[in-house]
Design a protein around this motif. Structure first.
Motif: not given
Length: 474
Positions: A239-248
């Protein structure tokens, strides 16, 4: 939640700081601030952004501020960044996280000679001021930051700007992300990895859990090595993250496609169309549609030009009203149709019930609901996911209270197990209460598979109350 952005440049950094911070507007709705350091020293601006977007409130400030170092933040609560004068010298500081043991820390600081804290309008102590006070107990900033990470029950990511550079410290268990970027004449630090791309930066790397670096115009230096354990918030992808982001290294948009596909794999519903509750449910619905072959459609459109985010008002009834008013139906796609609707989650259930009623009133024949995550059973202890909400306001807890009033004992572990009779009864009661045609939650094991990271590195507390390997927290 909240977001942050920082820049260390050989030339003026305010343009990058302004737009890099603005790219975090999806993470907070109440306060925002900028602080810069240049030839004239520190300069800062803080504004309320509840009724106007970040760019409108800070346009004048961005034209007047000058500096080669800068930090900015979007916040749901605390006014920040703060300018602090201490034995370390003067610095600006901002934070993202949650402190569960505030009273204990305040008492300890008073006993050690700290004189006072300024209360905010609600009577609370500004968490960022509290973090600065902890840091100031030690002889240098790195020791102070590490001391704060050790003292805080919860999580705390910190950006601290001195005339030398920006100290960036990811929270001890890596529950929130910290990404570094660089271009020819500047380095940046950001919550969201996409926020610097259109500003000409290339991704450098992500900080590890508990890692501390200093970001300077000349480069980035590691001051404290990362820890080995990580518990990054899984809800960032859901939910929180913006669609164009990535984490790890894991794309938010791709994870949501995976999530929807795995939802479809276990489902036996055959609706006419699949739709997502805009905006966070859309990608999950696309993944479901692609995997199932059921057409994706948009039976209602979110009117975004002027409406604020639905959870911006502090009064629940106003949040619900805004959530309903900004959804515009497309009657030709609803009338006499069987709809399968995917949202990121069901929290209190109020908005989803009203959305379902809205679809029935617009002519829908059936409304099948598929949340993209398991039932939320525990209030978040780490990232203020439910800052304004008691854990007992969760619809799952309301259902369990009903069961207890009937004289039955409820054991939370059983209600988080999708194979148990207790879980099935809870889901059926939620379905009846919210008037869905059918309700099927995502399974935790499938959701984790959709992320593609070792379960031991993911925080799943809000769904199962457990830490690594299924070990349940006391």
């Amino acid at each position: 939640m909240g977001g942050f952005f920082g820049v260390a440049a050989r030339n003026d950094c305010v343009f990058d700081l302004f737009f890099g911070t603005d790219y975090h507007s999806h993470l907070g709705t109440r306060r925002a601030g900028l602080a810069v350091y240049g030839k004239k020293g520190f300069d800062r601006a803080i504004h309320n952004i509840e009724n106007a977007p970040f760019r409108t409130k800070f346009d004048k400030d961005s034209n007047e501020m000058k500096g080669y170092l800068g930090i900015g933040c979007i916040s749901d609560y605390e006014p920040q960044p703060l300018i602090v004068r201490s034995h370390h010298g003067t610095y600006a500081i901002e934070t993202v996280g949650k402190i569960n043991n505030t009273e204990e820390i305040v008492k300890q600081l008073f006993q050690s000679g700290h004189s006072h804290f300024l209360e905010m309008s609600g009577g609370d102590i500004n968490a960022t001021e509290l973090v600065a006070s902890i840091i100031n107990q030690k002889e240098n900033l790195v020791e102070g930051i590490r001391y704060a990470q050790e003292m805080i029950d919860g999580s705390m990511t910190i950006l601290l700007m001195t005339p030398k550079g920006i100290y960036a410290a990811r929270d001890r268990m890596g529950r929130t992300p910290v990404a570094l970027g660089r271009k020819e004449d500047a380095y940046c630090v950001s919550f969201e990895s996409f926020a610097y791309l259109n500003l000409g930066y290339a991704g450098l790397r992500e900080l590890g859990p508990g890692e501390i670096v200093i970001v300077m115009p000349e480069g980035v230096e590691t001051l404290a090595a990362p820890g080995k354990e990580m518990k990054i918030c899984t809800f960032l992808w859901v939910y929180y993250g913006y669609p164009s982001s990535s984490y790890e290294g894991i794309s938010v948009e791709k994870m949501r496609y995976n999530c929807g596909a795995l939802l479809a794999k276990r489902d036996d519903a055959r609706p006419d169309i699949v739709a997502g509750v805009p905006d966070s449910g859309t990608a999950h619905a696309i993944g479901y549609s692609n995997a199932s072959g059921i057409p994706f459609s948009r039976p209602f459109i979110k009117y975004t030009p002027t409406w604020p985010r639905s959870f911006m008002p502090t009064i629940q009834s106003k949040r619900n009203l805004i959530a309903k008013m900004k959804l515009i139906p497309v009657h030709d796609l609803i009338q006499d149709k069987s709809l399968l609707l995917i949202d990121d989650s069901i929290v209190r259930g109020t908005q989803m019930r009203e959305t379902t009623e809205f679809l029935y009133q617009s002519g829908a024949k059936e409304v099948h609901i598929r949340p993209a995550c398991p039932p939320l059973l525990y209030g978040c202890k780490y990232l203020n996911f439910s800052r304004s909400t008691s854990q007992m306001d969760l619809i799952t807890r309301q259902i369990l209270k009903e069961i207890e009033r009937e004289g039955r004992f409820t054991r939370l572990e059983a209600y988080s197990n999708p194979e148990s009779e207790e879980y099935q009864e809870m889901v059926e009661r939620i379905r009846q209460q919210l008037n869905f045609t059918s309700l099927r939650y995502h399974r935790l094991d499938d959701m984790i598979e959709a992320v593609g990271i070792d379960r031991c590195k993911l925080c799943t507390y809000c769904w199962d109350g457990a830490e690594c390997g299924g070990k349940r927290q006391a």
